[in-house]
Scaffold this motif. Sequence first.
Motif, PDB file in Angstrom:
ATOM      1  N   TRP A  29       3.063  -2.977  -8.816  1.00 56.44           N
ATOM      2  CA  TRP A  29       4.130  -3.615  -8.146  1.00 56.44           C
ATOM      3  C   TRP A  29       5.480  -2.560  -8.046  1.00 56.44           C
ATOM      4  CZ3 TRP A  29       4.010  -8.031  -5.575  1.00 56.44           C
ATOM      5  CH2 TRP A  29       3.074  -8.830  -5.934  1.00 56.44           C
TER       6      TRP A  29
ATOM      7  N   GLU B  49      -4.094  -3.827  -0.617  1.00 56.06           N
ATOM      8  CA  GLU B  49      -4.528  -3.224  -1.912  1.00 56.06           C
ATOM      9  C   GLU B  49      -4.982  -4.696  -2.655  1.00 56.06           C
ATOM     10  OE1 GLU B  49      -4.389  -0.284  -3.238  1.00 56.06           O
ATOM     11  OE2 GLU B  49      -3.443   0.358  -1.335  1.00 56.06           O
TER      12      GLU B  49
ATOM     13  N   ALA C 161       7.170  -5.926   3.197  1.00 55.03           N
ATOM     14  CA  ALA C 161       6.539  -5.384   2.366  1.00 55.03           C
ATOM     15  C   ALA C 161       5.276  -5.883   1.534  1.00 55.03           C
ATOM     16  CB  ALA C 161       7.425  -5.382   1.308  1.00 55.03           C
TER      17      ALA C 161
ATOM     18  N   THR D 190       2.384  -5.503   4.438  1.00 53.98           N
ATOM     19  CA  THR D 190       2.066  -4.072   4.350  1.00 53.98           C
ATOM     20  C   THR D 190       1.667  -3.448   3.255  1.00 53.98           C
ATOM     21  OG1 THR D 190       4.208  -3.243   4.500  1.00 53.98           O
ATOM     22  CG2 THR D 190       3.457  -3.950   6.566  1.00 53.98           C
ATOM     23  N   VAL D 191       2.328  -3.508   2.107  1.00 49.20           N
ATOM     24  CA  VAL D 191       1.941  -2.932   0.836  1.00 49.20           C
ATOM     25  C   VAL D 191       0.983  -3.617  -0.046  1.00 49.20           C
ATOM     26  CG1 VAL D 191       2.991  -1.798  -0.885  1.00 49.20           C
ATOM     27  CG2 VAL D 191       3.973  -1.581   1.211  1.00 49.20           C
ATOM     28  N   VAL D 192       1.080  -4.709  -0.186  1.00 54.06           N
ATOM     29  CA  VAL D 192       0.475  -5.631  -1.055  1.00 54.06           C
ATOM     30  C   VAL D 192      -0.807  -6.204  -0.713  1.00 54.06           C
ATOM     31  CG1 VAL D 192       0.549  -7.684  -2.691  1.00 54.06           C
ATOM     32  CG2 VAL D 192       2.578  -6.285  -2.378  1.00 54.06           C
TER      33      VAL D 192
ATOM     34  N   ALA E 212       9.020  -0.096  -1.214  1.00 52.95           N
ATOM     35  CA  ALA E 212       9.067  -0.761   0.141  1.00 52.95           C
ATOM     36  C   ALA E 212      10.552  -1.304   0.305  1.00 52.95           C
ATOM     37  CB  ALA E 212       7.853  -1.266   0.362  1.00 52.95           C
TER      38      ALA E 212
ATOM     39  N   LEU F  85       4.990   0.043  -6.149  1.00 55.89           N
ATOM     40  CA  LEU F  85       4.842   0.073  -4.697  1.00 55.89           C
ATOM     41  C   LEU F  85       5.369  -0.740  -3.773  1.00 55.89           C
ATOM     42  CD1 LEU F  85       1.177   1.059  -4.582  1.00 55.89           C
ATOM     43  CD2 LEU F  85       3.214   2.935  -4.535  1.00 55.89           C
ATOM     44  N   HIS F  86       5.595  -1.960  -4.268  1.00 51.11           N
ATOM     45  CA  HIS F  86       6.335  -3.270  -3.483  1.00 51.11           C
ATOM     46  C   HIS F  86       7.543  -2.990  -3.800  1.00 51.11           C
ATOM     47  CE1 HIS F  86       7.894  -7.202  -3.187  1.00 51.11           C
ATOM     48  NE2 HIS F  86       7.220  -7.412  -2.141  1.00 51.11           N
TER      49      HIS F  86
END
Length: 267
Positions: A162, A186, A178, A181-183, A168, A164-165
Motif C-alpha cells: 500500500w 496489482e 490511485a 491505476t495503482v491498486v 500515488a 505504492l498507493h
Amino acid sequence: MASVRAVRGWLARGAVAALFGLLVSPLVIVVATAFDASSAVVFPPTEPSLRWFGELLASPTWLRSLANSLVVAAGTSALSMGVGTTAALGLRGYDGRFRGALVGLALLPLLVPGVVIAVTLLTFFSAFGLQQSYLALVLAHSLWATPLTFSVMQSAFARFDWALHEAALDLGASRLTAFRTVVVPEVRAGLAVAALVAFIVSLQEFVMALFLSGPDTRTVPVQAWNSLRQSLDPLVSVVSTILLAAVLLLVLLAGGLAGLDRLATDT
C-alpha cells in the motif's frame, strides 16, 4: 532408502490421481450422457449424437431457465463484488478491537442454512411484492457470494504494497484514480477470482432459488429439479454440460487476463 522414498512418492501420486479421478468422474458421466441419442440417460453412451442439444434449442422452458441463471449469476457477481470489495477495503486499515467481530459478521451468512434464509427472504420480499423477481434472486444469492468475495479480496489486499498507493496520492492523484491505476492492476487476479466465485455460487445455488423463483425466473437447478421429479431427462445432462463448459471458459478467460500463476496464488 532411495527405493523406499520412490515407492512412497509413487503411492502418494497414485492416491492423488485416484482422488482426482473420483472427483472428476461424475462430471465425465454427465457430459457423456449429454451426447447420447437414447431417450433415457445411459452410460456409457450407446449411440453418440447431438440430438438433445437440438432438443434444448427447441425448448423455450429450458432456454429461459438457462438465460435466467446467467442473468442472476451476472447480477450476483456484480453486486457481491461491489459490496465485498468495499468491505475488504474498509477493513484493511482497521486494527481495532472489533475487527474480529466485524469479519465474523461479514462471514455469518455462510453459517446460516439456506432454507432458513430462503423462508426469511420469501416473507420479507412478499411484503414488497418482490417475490419471484430477478432482484430477489440476486439479493438472495449475494448473501452467500458476498462473504466469499470479501474473503478473497481481503487476501488480495493483504498482499498488496500500500506504499505504492500512498505514493500515488502524494503525487497528486485522487483516491479513485490511485485505486484504479495503482491498486486494481496489482490485485486483478483477486478481482477475477472473486467475480468467478460469486458467479459460480449463484449458478449452482438451488434452495433459495426454489423458494424465490417463479415460472418466469426459474433457474437451471430449479428447472432440473422439476424435470427430474417426473423422469430422468437427458436435457438435464445437456444443460449441465453447457454450464460446465461456461465455467471452464470463464476460468480460462480469468487466467488469461490475470495470469494463471497469479490466479492460482489468489485462489
